[in-house]
Design a protein around this motif. Structure first.
Motif, PDB file in Angstrom:
ATOM      1  N   PHE A 147      10.134  21.946  -4.611  1.00  0.00           N
ATOM      2  CA  PHE A 147       9.054  21.059  -4.181  1.00  0.00           C
ATOM      3  C   PHE A 147       8.376  21.651  -2.956  1.00  0.00           C
ATOM      4  O   PHE A 147       8.914  22.542  -2.288  1.00  0.00           O
ATOM      5  CB  PHE A 147       9.587  19.660  -3.854  1.00  0.00           C
TER       6      PHE A 147
ATOM      7  N   ASP B 126      11.538  14.010 -10.670  1.00  0.00           N
ATOM      8  CA  ASP B 126      11.196  15.413 -10.410  1.00  0.00           C
ATOM      9  C   ASP B 126      12.405  16.142  -9.827  1.00  0.00           C
ATOM     10  O   ASP B 126      13.122  15.608  -8.976  1.00  0.00           O
ATOM     11  CB  ASP B 126      10.028  15.510  -9.423  1.00  0.00           C
TER      12      ASP B 126
ATOM     13  N   VAL C 114       5.829  13.449  -4.789  1.00  0.00           N
ATOM     14  CA  VAL C 114       6.798  13.672  -5.857  1.00  0.00           C
ATOM     15  C   VAL C 114       6.910  12.391  -6.681  1.00  0.00           C
ATOM     16  O   VAL C 114       6.616  11.293  -6.202  1.00  0.00           O
ATOM     17  CB  VAL C 114       8.182  14.072  -5.302  1.00  0.00           C
TER      18      VAL C 114
END
Length: 397
Positions: free
Chosen positions: A85, A95, A91
């Motif tokens: 990330f 995820d 997000v």
């Protein structure tokens, strides 16, 4: 000699005429002064007291807090292989944020599968043996004890299968935990680890923190004494509920936040050290102007006061002991002094709870020219800025 007498006579006549003219001039000059002294009572601007419905608000200080917060921690130990990330980015729930080295957990899954297969094969053999013994015991070809032992071994093999399934499921779960995922939607902060770091299951330091910033909570504090006063006002009917209470915000830089929020609840207990109660409001925050921890001032709608009396602040003074006073034009067009009880400021006016009644004319302009008992000529007061605005916005013919 005769010329001298004539000259003296002329001087006397001229002197008398000059005196007469001076007296007439003085009399004429005195007339305007007399007229000026007879203008009549001084003119004052007044505001007539008219009860109106007023929505009361209170200003409380507080801070922004996210609606949801999730601290991301690993549920299995291992070496971080990847960070998947971008710090500070959005997000979604599910995820993948980190990848932990899965090798040992993949091996554990393979081992659990093999153990389960072994248990199933053993159970297959014992099932067939138990079925044969069940037929043989009926004709006394085997003893009852041998049959019972075979049946017990078969049931134990079945239990081993269930245990093997559970071990395999646990191994699969631990393997899935090597992919550290986001539990909620939101904005993720900085990462506390980098690839290559060793992490342990349920460790104290969080790998990262996810915060949901739209909407956000605003937690403000109000004194318990003020809360009790409001409850009494509602109980007595002095204040009326105005539906779901609305809340407005003023940010740290003094600018008003353009979106309004709603009051959700008040805490059920009083903070012992401060004697205050926490109120929580919910605000939309699509642009993410409101950040967690930010100091704000909340303007909260308390209720609606029917038949409220508002008096411009310029018409209210204080006496030597600090009591609020106002000058009112009485029935005989003379000035009266009234002692007032004021509750709070509402904009540029005072909310008066005692001392005035509907129809009273409060002097707001020309106060320096009058005192109690003096006759006056009252005219309606019109604020200069209001007059200018009405003139500026008047439609053109």
């Amino acid at each position: 000699m005769m010329n001298s007498a004539r000259s003296l006579k002329m001087l006397v006549v001229c002197g008398l005429m000059a005196g007469v003219l001076t007296a007439v001039g003085c009399k004429q000059a005195a007339s305007p002064d007399k007229a000026a002294g007879g203008k009549g009572p001084p003119e004052v601007g007044v505001v007539t007291v008219t009860p109106e419905s007023v929505t009361l608000t209170t200003v409380l200080t507080g801070r922004i807090s996210p609606q949801m917060v999730a601290e991301v921690r690993p549920q299995v130990g291992g070496i971080i292989k990847k960070r998947l990330f971008e710090e500070g980015g959005q997000v979604k729930a599910g995820d993948v944020l980190y990848q932990i080295d899965p090798a040992t957990y993949q091996a554990a899954v393979a081992s659990a599968k093999a153990a389960l297969a072994k248990a199933e094969a053993n159970a297959f053999s014992l099932r067939n043996k138990a079925e044969r013994y069940r037929q043989l015991v009926k004709i006394d070809a085997v003893s009852q004890q041998d049959y019972d032992d075979t049946e017990a071994a078969f049931k134990q093999a079945e239990a081993d299968i269930e245990n093997g399934k559970a071990v395999l499921e646990t191994a699969k779960i631990n393997l899935a935990y090597t992919r550290v995922t986001a539990p909620i939607d939101g904005v993720i902060g900085r990462s506390s680890v980098t690839p290559g770091a060793l992490v342990t299951a349920n460790q104290t330091p969080a790998l990262a923190i996810i915060q949901q910033l739209d909407p956000v909570f605003v937690d403000v504090t109000q004194s318990s004494a003020e809360l009790l006063r409001l409850k009494r006002s509602f109980a007595s009917g002095e204040l009326k509920e105005g539906g779901q209470a609305q809340v407005w915000l003023v940010l740290e830089d003094g600018i008003a936040y353009p979106r309004e929020g709603t009051l959700k609840f008040s805490e059920v207990s009083v903070e012992q050290t401060t004697g205050s109660v926490t109120l929580r409001a919910l605000f939309p925050n699509p642009e993410q102007y409101l950040l967690p921890g930010m100091f704000v001032r909340g303007i909260i709608q308390e209720g609606v006061r029917e038949q409220a009396i508002l008096v411009p602040q310029r018409g209210v003074g204080r006496n030597s002991v600090g009591m609020a006073t106002a000058l009112v034009v009485g029935a005989n067009e003379t000035v009266e002094l009234r002692m007032l009880e004021t509750e709070r400021a509402v904009g540029d006016a005072w909310l008066v709870t005692d001392g005035l009644k509907p129809g009273d004319r409060v002097i707001v302009e020309g106060l320096q020219r009058v005192r109690p008992g003096v006759p006056v000529r009252a005219v309606p007061f019109v604020a200069k800025d209001a007059a200018a605005n009405s003139h500026a916005t008047a439609p053109k013919p």
